[in-house]
Design an enzyme around this catalytic site. Structure first.
Site, mmCIF file in Angstrom:
data_model
loop_
_atom_site.group_PDB
_atom_site.id
_atom_site.type_symbol
_atom_site.label_atom_id
_atom_site.label_comp_id
_atom_site.label_asym_id
_atom_site.label_seq_id
_atom_site.Cartn_x
_atom_site.Cartn_y
_atom_site.Cartn_z
ATOM 1 N N ASP A 30 -25.480 35.895 52.466
ATOM 2 C CA ASP A 30 -25.284 34.467 52.157
ATOM 3 C C ASP A 30 -24.105 34.263 51.198
ATOM 4 O O ASP A 30 -23.882 33.149 50.715
ATOM 5 C CB ASP A 30 -26.568 33.838 51.602
ATOM 6 C CG ASP A 30 -27.000 34.457 50.276
ATOM 7 O OD1 ASP A 30 -26.339 35.415 49.816
ATOM 8 O OD2 ASP A 30 -27.999 33.982 49.699
ATOM 9 N N ASP A 103 -32.307 38.332 30.967
ATOM 10 C CA ASP A 103 -31.778 37.241 30.176
ATOM 11 C C ASP A 103 -32.936 36.283 29.902
ATOM 12 O O ASP A 103 -33.618 35.846 30.829
ATOM 13 C CB ASP A 103 -30.688 36.527 30.983
ATOM 14 C CG ASP A 103 -29.555 36.044 30.120
ATOM 15 O OD1 ASP A 103 -29.839 35.328 29.144
ATOM 16 O OD2 ASP A 103 -28.395 36.351 30.436
ATOM 17 N N ASP A 205 -30.471 34.071 25.093
ATOM 18 C CA ASP A 205 -29.406 33.075 25.190
ATOM 19 C C ASP A 205 -29.348 32.199 23.927
ATOM 20 O O ASP A 205 -30.393 31.789 23.404
ATOM 21 C CB ASP A 205 -29.708 32.194 26.414
ATOM 22 C CG ASP A 205 -28.547 31.326 26.833
ATOM 23 O OD1 ASP A 205 -27.510 31.863 27.244
ATOM 24 O OD2 ASP A 205 -28.680 30.079 26.740
ATOM 25 N N GLU A 268 -27.656 36.467 21.572
ATOM 26 C CA GLU A 268 -26.321 35.900 21.793
ATOM 27 C C GLU A 268 -26.032 34.967 20.637
ATOM 28 O O GLU A 268 -26.708 33.940 20.481
ATOM 29 C CB GLU A 268 -26.248 35.132 23.110
ATOM 30 C CG GLU A 268 -24.815 34.691 23.389
ATOM 31 C CD GLU A 268 -24.662 33.415 24.201
ATOM 32 O OE1 GLU A 268 -23.563 33.171 24.705
ATOM 33 O OE2 GLU A 268 -25.629 32.634 24.312
ATOM 34 N N HIS A 329 -19.520 36.776 30.803
ATOM 35 C CA HIS A 329 -19.351 35.775 31.857
ATOM 36 C C HIS A 329 -18.882 34.422 31.328
ATOM 37 O O HIS A 329 -18.718 33.490 32.113
ATOM 38 C CB HIS A 329 -20.671 35.618 32.607
ATOM 39 C CG HIS A 329 -21.770 35.082 31.723
ATOM 40 N ND1 HIS A 329 -22.281 35.806 30.656
ATOM 41 C CD2 HIS A 329 -22.414 33.909 31.709
ATOM 42 C CE1 HIS A 329 -23.196 35.088 30.041
ATOM 43 N NE2 HIS A 329 -23.300 33.923 30.659
ATOM 44 N N ASP A 330 -18.731 34.297 30.019
ATOM 45 C CA ASP A 330 -18.294 33.023 29.439
ATOM 46 C C ASP A 330 -16.849 33.061 28.962
ATOM 47 O O ASP A 330 -16.314 32.030 28.550
ATOM 48 C CB ASP A 330 -19.174 32.668 28.227
ATOM 49 C CG ASP A 330 -20.611 32.393 28.627
ATOM 50 O OD1 ASP A 330 -20.831 31.849 29.727
ATOM 51 O OD2 ASP A 330 -21.519 32.723 27.837
#
Ligand code: NOJ
Ligand code: MG
Length: 535
Positions: A30, A103, A205, A268, A329-330
């Protein structure tokens, strides 16, 4: 095992690798990565020498923030697979003597989470107080000036119940009220659910956001605001983040973690060093590893990095274990930020500093930020603030496995495009090339994992000038000198206090390996060396 290692735990000795699940490996065609995909690539991570795999959120989510908006904490998003696929992943990770870190997103839920659906249904709903609802000011404006990280006010008006709710991020990510014991209880149970299943830890997070000022005081203006940054930075988040009571919450989370064997918690936290280290908690009963983002925040400059390393080493509480992060990823990828040659030096820095290293999937290949055309932007941070190029999509593109169509990531169209050069920059072409970045990473990881001095040994700064950083690592009889040239120009290092002699174990210039060193050490531009010192 050597004696020196016995008191260290897996998350201190091992290397952590971040997998962004949408982009690691698709198994069902996908175009979006999934759990079976990750499982199928575990042998690669084992080959690389990774211990802990941190997987970004895999839970049901409307994907307004790609999984950081969770609508059910205790199951798997069908996009990523089913619970059996998760169980299989965990089993296979453990079968390879690796660890799985999930996470945990406790600060906010999705607005589609049943808790919020109930909370917003009426002012007297029993879950009303699970979120942060407040009246408008008399003129109808929001309760205070707090801004959302993704742009605009952090307060969203709810017409049916005539109150505002607070969202530090997307409007579809309402913040939970962590002062409410019911919320605490519910989220600690989420932790227990996954710990019972056997997960080895959590990356928590936005830990420093979890408690906000009870009086909702206005945030002050940021005198150093740079217009290229997020508009959110116009204010200093003095009252909306890092409140003293957050440490009580972290402590509760730690107690749950500690009630299981050898589990861990990464926080984080984007804060200056002096405030960051408070998250180790009183008596180290806070986060095991409050993420240290110095390497991804500072300019790539020898003196600034050296002083930050010293500041961090000096600020750690007794018994607090250090850690270092290169990309996530940020943020822009390390290779895009410092260039390919310096990315090798950065890897050497990451893997020879004292503390647990974390790197981001694809960093080991020198993957770069991929330009995403405006019509393909998907990240809410990019979409909500279109006048600045702040989308995080470029750092989230599919892992480049091989030179086949779609890079071996998927058989379909990937959810984010690949770079034009993926047929050259991929695991397959680099795996057998001794000059590749992947081979370089693997070699460094090996040496680090074989040598207690590098893995858990003492750190001592030796020298810094405008070009280079030098330090030693030492355990027992063994000692290594690391010298890194952070510029493109050659440099030399003339140790004043000690005549180092030894042999280059690893250099960013392969030919130099095995070369004896003594007296003045000359380095090429972009060279980093790990010297095995003669004892
Ligand atoms: C931090 C995560 O790393 C980021 O991707 C996300 O957008 C925010 N927290 C909100 O959950
Ligand atoms: Mg898929």
């Amino acid at each position: 095992m050597e004696k020196t290692t016995s008191k260290h735990l897996w998350w201190q000795e091992g290397i952590i690798y971040q997998v962004y699940p949408r982009s690691f490996q698709d198994s069902d065609g996908d175009g979006i990565g999934d759990l079976r995909g990750i499982t199928s690539r575990l042998d690669y991570l084992k080959w690389l020498g990774i211990k802990g795999i941190w997987v970004s959120p895999i839970f049901p989510s409307p994907m307004a923030d790609f999984g950081y908006d969770i609508s059910d904490y205790c199951t798997i998003h069908p996009l990523f697979g089913a619970m059996q696929d998760f169980d299989a992943l965990l089993h296979e990770v453990h079968a390879r003597d690796m660890k799985l870190i999930l996470d945990l997103v406790p600060n906010h839920t999705s607005d589609e989470h049943p808790w919020f659906q109930e909370s917003r249904s009426s002012r007297d709903n029993p879950k009303r107080n699970w979120y942060l609802w407040h009246d408008a000011k008399p003129d109808g404006s929001p309760p205070n000036n707090w801004l959302s990280v993704f742009g605009g006010s952090a307060w969203e008006w709810d017409e049916p119940t005539q109150q505002y709710y607070y969202h530090a991020f997307h409007t579809k990510q309402p913040d939970l009220n962590w002062r409410n014991p019911e919320v605490q209880h519910a989220m600690l149970n989420v932790m227990r659910f996954w710990l019972d299943k056997g997960v080895d830890g959590f990356r928590v997070d936005v830990m420093w956001h979890m408690i906000k000022d009870e009086q909702l005081r206005d945030n002050p203006a940021n005198p150093n605001y740079n217009p290229l940054e997020l508009p959110y930075r116009q204010l200093l988040p003095t009252y909306s983040t890092d409140q003293p009571e957050v440490h009580d919450i972290v402590k509760m989370m730690r107690q749950v973690t500690d009630s299981y064997h050898e589990r861990m918690m990464i926080g984080e936290i984007y804060l200056p060093v002096s405030k960051l280290v408070a998250y180790y908690g009183a008596d180290n009963k806070g986060a095991h590893l409050p993420f240290n983002f110095l390497l991804l925040a500072l300019p790539w400059d020898a003196q600034q990095l050296a002083s930050a390393i010293s500041e961090y080493e000096g600020a750690l509480p007794p018994g607090g274990w250090p850690n270092w992060v290169l990309s996530n990823h940020d943020k822009p990828r390390i290779t895009s930020r410092v260039g390919k040659s310096q990315a090798n030096v950065a890897a050497m820095l990451l893997l020879t500093l004292r503390g647990t290293p974390t790197f981001y999937y694809g960093d080991e290949l020198g993957m770069r930020d991929v330009p995403i055309p405006p019509e393909e932007v998907q990240d809410p941070q990019g979409l909500n603030i279109p006048d600045k190029y702040l989308s995080r999509d470029p750092a989230r593109t599919p892992m480049q496995w091989d030179d086949s169509d779609h890079a071996g990531f998927t058989v379909a169209k990937p959810w984010l495009r690949l770079p034009e050069n993926f047929r050259k920059v991929n695991v397959k072409t680099q795996q057998d090339d001794p000059y590749s970045m992947l081979s370089f990473y693997r070699k460094l990881i090996r040496l680090r994992q074989e040598e207690p001095a590098l893995r858990i040994g003492d750190y001592a700064p030796v020298y810094t000038d405008s070009q280079a950083i030098a330090y030693t690592r030492e355990a027992g009889e063994k000692r290594f000198l690391i010298v890194l040239n952070l510029t493109h120009r050659p440099c030399y290092f003339n140790p004043e206090h000690e005549a180092f002699s030894g042999t280059i174990a690893i250099s960013t210039y392969l030919e130099r390996e095995g070369t004896p060193i003594s007296g003045t050490i000359s380095l090429s531009g972009d060279e980093g060396i790990v010297v095995r010192l003669a004892s």
